[in-house]
Design an enzyme around this catalytic site. Structure first.
Site, mmCIF file in Angstrom:
data_model
loop_
_atom_site.group_PDB
_atom_site.id
_atom_site.type_symbol
_atom_site.label_atom_id
_atom_site.label_comp_id
_atom_site.label_asym_id
_atom_site.label_seq_id
_atom_site.Cartn_x
_atom_site.Cartn_y
_atom_site.Cartn_z
ATOM 1 N N SER A 84 0.822 -1.216 0.000
ATOM 2 C CA SER A 84 0.000 0.000 0.000
ATOM 3 C C SER A 84 0.860 1.272 0.000
ATOM 4 O O SER A 84 1.593 1.498 -0.937
ATOM 5 C CB SER A 84 -0.947 -0.049 1.193
ATOM 6 O OG SER A 84 -1.862 0.998 1.136
ATOM 7 N N ASP A 108 -2.297 6.657 -3.343
ATOM 8 C CA ASP A 108 -1.193 5.967 -2.667
ATOM 9 C C ASP A 108 -0.654 4.866 -3.601
ATOM 10 O O ASP A 108 -1.052 4.809 -4.772
ATOM 11 C CB ASP A 108 -1.650 5.413 -1.303
ATOM 12 C CG ASP A 108 -2.569 4.216 -1.446
ATOM 13 O OD1 ASP A 108 -3.249 4.128 -2.482
ATOM 14 O OD2 ASP A 108 -2.597 3.369 -0.537
ATOM 15 N N ASP A 151 -1.069 1.597 -4.055
ATOM 16 C CA ASP A 151 -1.936 0.632 -4.737
ATOM 17 C C ASP A 151 -3.279 1.257 -5.119
ATOM 18 O O ASP A 151 -4.214 0.542 -5.507
ATOM 19 C CB ASP A 151 -2.139 -0.632 -3.900
ATOM 20 C CG ASP A 151 -2.812 -0.368 -2.565
ATOM 21 O OD1 ASP A 151 -2.678 0.757 -2.053
ATOM 22 O OD2 ASP A 151 -3.483 -1.279 -2.046
ATOM 23 N N ASP A 176 -5.817 2.415 -3.677
ATOM 24 C CA ASP A 176 -7.111 2.274 -2.993
ATOM 25 C C ASP A 176 -7.415 3.558 -2.224
ATOM 26 O O ASP A 176 -8.496 3.717 -1.672
ATOM 27 C CB ASP A 176 -7.172 1.019 -2.100
ATOM 28 C CG ASP A 176 -6.147 1.017 -0.985
ATOM 29 O OD1 ASP A 176 -5.216 1.841 -1.024
ATOM 30 O OD2 ASP A 176 -6.272 0.174 -0.078
HETATM 31 MG MG MG Z 1 -3.372 1.514 -0.163
#
Ligand code: MG
Length: 433
Positions: free
Chosen positions: A90, A228, A230, A232
């Site tokens: 992440s 960020d 990844d 999400d």
């Molecule tokens: Mg993330």
């Protein structure tokens, strides 16, 4: 074995992580049959992905490789599979990596599922199947296209906007630039090269987005958008070049989609309670918000930038959030929407600690005579015009202290009083540091 944090497995890359990924692959292959795997842009992600896939294939499953994609893109495509597995750490620094497990509805693995995996990984008898039952890896190339298609069904285009987009060198680089272009926006890209070397710190905080803030002003853009690692998470810079806080963004999204019932975490602003929605508060961490939305609700999120739209999936979707904030900005300036929401005074701090908050500390806080106390996550004390939250961090050895009040003076005084209580506790030999 303490394998899973709030958001899956996450740690510094080393040999043990690769060995662990293989074992997790073997364990998962005993429970699920059709599995989709994706990865973020980190330099270690391909190596880690293949360790995991080795374990999966050696356990006899059908495994599909979606390549580099954001977590929400994987989550949406997982509809066609038993589970999805994302190789990502992440927003952690680039020398970290990890494994996130998602169900076919996009929700993160719950505690029961995680315990099942942990128990199986600890089993020294976990073995591979015989050679004649092993299958080949299959490529899966349509995840990005599916995600873009699903988003465009929910967004009115074309939009006439100038947007500065900062993907932070993460997996969002593979989808958000083309999505916003398809929506008719003029996109000025920053850090949209998926090299695995993050050109800024990956967490989309105000401090980490100084270059984006400057670029929005320089280009006289309508909007700045940041992800960020990844993707999400999504955070936003308004048309005046100001960082929009997560609490305000949550309200802007909820109002834009006419949400009636929302879920958010205990550490969000009380301004959210004042907009006439049914609000449920959960423990801090987007998996808890997702779990709450599984029971019902139109929208949820937390101020760190995770926004969940249950009609898309139960995974925080930074890509849909980017498209939605663009649609909102095409109708009304984000600065005026943001300015229309009350500014309360929020102070977030922490104390380094390796230990847990004890009953004795709670008793000291109760001496402050709050209106009531909530123990959903740590200890939250409500007062007439403010609140205090003391809780342990889920990811670091810290005790977090969050305070909010309607005036700056009151917020500072609540914060000061809280620190004094913690100091009293420590002076009495309390187990804090
Ligand atoms: Mg993330």
């Amino acid at each position: 074995m303490d394998l899973f944090g709030t958001s899956g497995i996450r740690r510094i890359v080393d040999k043990e992580l690769f060995e662990l990924a293989f074992k997790i692959g073997l364990a998962i292959g005993r429970i699920y049959q059709r599995i989709l795997v994706g990865r973020d842009t980190r330099t270690s992600s391909d190596a880690l992905k293949y360790s995991l896939i080795s374990g999966l294939l050696a356990s006899g499953v059908e495994c599909f490789d979606a390549g580099i994609i954001p977590t929400p893109t994987l989550a949406l495509a997982t509809k066609e599979f038993d589970i999805g597995i994302m190789i990502t750490a992440s927003h952690n620094p680039p020398h970290y990596n990890g494994i996130k497990l998602v169900n076919s509805n996009g929700s993160a693995f719950d505690t029961r599922q995680k315990i099942q995996i942990v128990n199986m990984v600890s089993d020294t008898n976990l073995s591979t199947i015989t050679w004649e039952d092993m299958k080949n890896l299959t490529r899966y190339d349509s995840a990005v296209e599916q995600h873009i298609g699903a988003i465009l069904q929910n967004i009115k285009t074309p939009l006439n906007l100038k947007i500065v987009l900062d993907c932070g060198g993460g997996a969002g680089s593979l989808i958000t630039p083309q999505l916003l272009n398809k929506m008719g926006c003029t996109v000025i890209e920053m850090n949209c090269t998926p090299s695995g070397f993050f050109s800024r710190k990956s967490e989309p905080t105000k401090d980490n987005l100084k270059a984006l803030i400057a670029a929005v002003k320089d280009h006289n853009a309508d909007l700045g958008i940041a992800h960020d690692g990844d993707a999400d998470r999504t955070m936003v810079i308004d048309d005046k070049g100001r960082f929009v806080t997560g609490d305000k963004l949550l309200i802007i999204f909820a109002q834009a989609i006419n949400a009636q019932k929302i879920a958010t975490t205990v550490d969000t602003s009380m301004v959210i309670d004042e907009i006439g929605l049914h609000v449920t508060r959960t423990k801090v961490g987007d998996p808890y918000v997702s779990e709450e939305l599984r029971k019902g609700g139109d929208f949820g999120g937390e101020p760190s930038g995770s926004w969940i739209f249950p009609n898309i999936s139960l995974c925080p979707d930074g890509i849909f959030a980017a498209a939605l904030v663009a649609e909102i900005a095409s109708k009304q300036k984000i600065s005026s929407l943001s300015d229309g929401i009350s500014n309360y005074f929020l102070i977030r701090g922490h104390i380094t600690s390796n230990s847990i908050i004890g009953h004795d500390l709670n008793k000291l806080f109760e001496e402050m005579k709050p209106k009531y106390i909530d123990y959903t996550d740590g200890t939250k004390l409500y007062f007439n015009d403010g609140w205090i939250l003391v809780r342990e961090s889920g990811t670091e050895p810290k005790i977090r202290l969050t305070v909010e009040a309607k005036t700056e003076i009151k917020a500072k005084s609540l914060y000061r009083d809280s620190i004094k209580i913690i100091e009293r506790y420590m002076n009495r030999g309390g187990n804090l540091i």
